[in-house]
Scaffold this active site. Structure first.
Site, PDB file in Angstrom:
ATOM      1  N   LYS A  37      56.471  49.709  74.800  1.00 46.67           N
ATOM      2  CA  LYS A  37      55.648  49.841  73.577  1.00 46.67           C
ATOM      3  C   LYS A  37      54.549  50.754  73.930  1.00 46.67           C
ATOM      4  O   LYS A  37      53.616  50.161  74.814  1.00 46.67           O
ATOM      5  CB  LYS A  37      55.228  48.707  72.747  1.00 46.67           C
ATOM      6  CG  LYS A  37      54.393  49.051  71.624  1.00 46.67           C
ATOM      7  CD  LYS A  37      54.089  47.766  70.734  1.00 46.67           C
ATOM      8  CE  LYS A  37      53.386  48.254  69.341  1.00 46.67           C
ATOM      9  NZ  LYS A  37      54.356  49.020  68.358  1.00 46.67           N
ATOM     10  N   GLY A 112      53.317  52.463  64.132  1.00 47.67           N
ATOM     11  CA  GLY A 112      53.387  52.919  62.596  1.00 47.67           C
ATOM     12  C   GLY A 112      54.606  53.748  62.583  1.00 47.67           C
ATOM     13  O   GLY A 112      55.783  53.399  63.096  1.00 47.67           O
TER      14      GLY A 112
END
Length: 234
Positions: A37, A112
């Site tokens: 990530k 997002g």
């Protein structure tokens, strides 16, 4: 080896659970899996972040992140508040390629939606993917909502990906309710028949509340892995 980017049509659509389910399903198929990530914003009071949740649910141990920021905001804003500098895009590319050298699948979870800025130069997950695409097979999974508005948001995301050469991104509904409405059933049919976007499946609402062993057992049934995701593919 394949690098799969997991993006969403918006925030809080189920990217982390989808990444965990993909990791569990790939591992169950016999593949070696790593998760990365680039930017984590917003953490639980105990410091628990998305990669921690992915590791807990999927059982995959090779989970990494580029930077962790406390505020649940867009990365640039969260970094400004924390008085920290976001890593340059090339750092993310290098980390992903390091993982790809020793794993059959690397799953990269965005922050997002697709075009959220990940570094100080305005570059996004789509830009990171453009760099790795030069070096290794690169795929996208788009996580979408079940409710009103999802068809427009999904098509906009698909159009943005195809504009940069990602022609067959796959779709996943990140949270499917136990009692879907007429709108949700209609949306599901439309998403399942979206031209040029294979539909992998849906995750049930509250899947995160399952015991991790049950989550891992059910993940291959929730998601229909495409041919390129099989462990026996080069």
């Amino acid at each position: 080896m394949t690098v799969t980017y997991v993006t969403g049509t918006d925030t809080d659509v189920g990217k982390t659970l989808t990444t965990a389910a993909l990791a569990a399903a790939l591992a169950a198929s016999g593949a070696t899996v790593a998760v990365y990530k680039p930017t984590q914003t917003g953490v639980a009071a105990d410091g628990h972040g998305d990669v921690d949740e992915i590791a807990r649910l999927s059982g995959v141990g090779a989970v990494h992140e580029g930077i962790r920021l406390g505020e649940p905001m867009a990365p640039r804003a969260a970094a400004q508040l924390a008085e920290r500098e976001l890593p340059d895009m090339q750092l993310h590319v290098d980390r992903i390629m390091e993982l790809a050298a020793s794993h059959q699948h690397v799953l990269v979870e965005g922050a997002g939606g697709l075009l959220v800025e990940l570094d100080g130069h305005g570059r996004t997950l789509r830009d990171v993917a453009a760099e790795t695409q030069r070096l290794v097979r690169t795929r996208f999974v788009v996580v979408c909502r079940s409710g009103l508005g999802t068809l427009n948001h999904t098509r906009l995301t698909l159009e943005a990906l195809r504009h940069k050469g990602h022609h067959t991104p796959a779709l996943v509904v990140g949270s499917w309710p136990a009692t879907p409405s007429t709108i949700e059933r209609s949306n599901l049919e439309a998403l399942q028949n979206q031209a040029g976007a294979p539909f992998l499946g849906s995750l049930p609402a509250k899947a995160s509340e399952l015991d991790p062993s049950a989550f891992r057992q059910m993940s291959p049934h929730w998601l229909n892995l495409p041919a390129w995701a099989r462990a026996d593919q080069p």
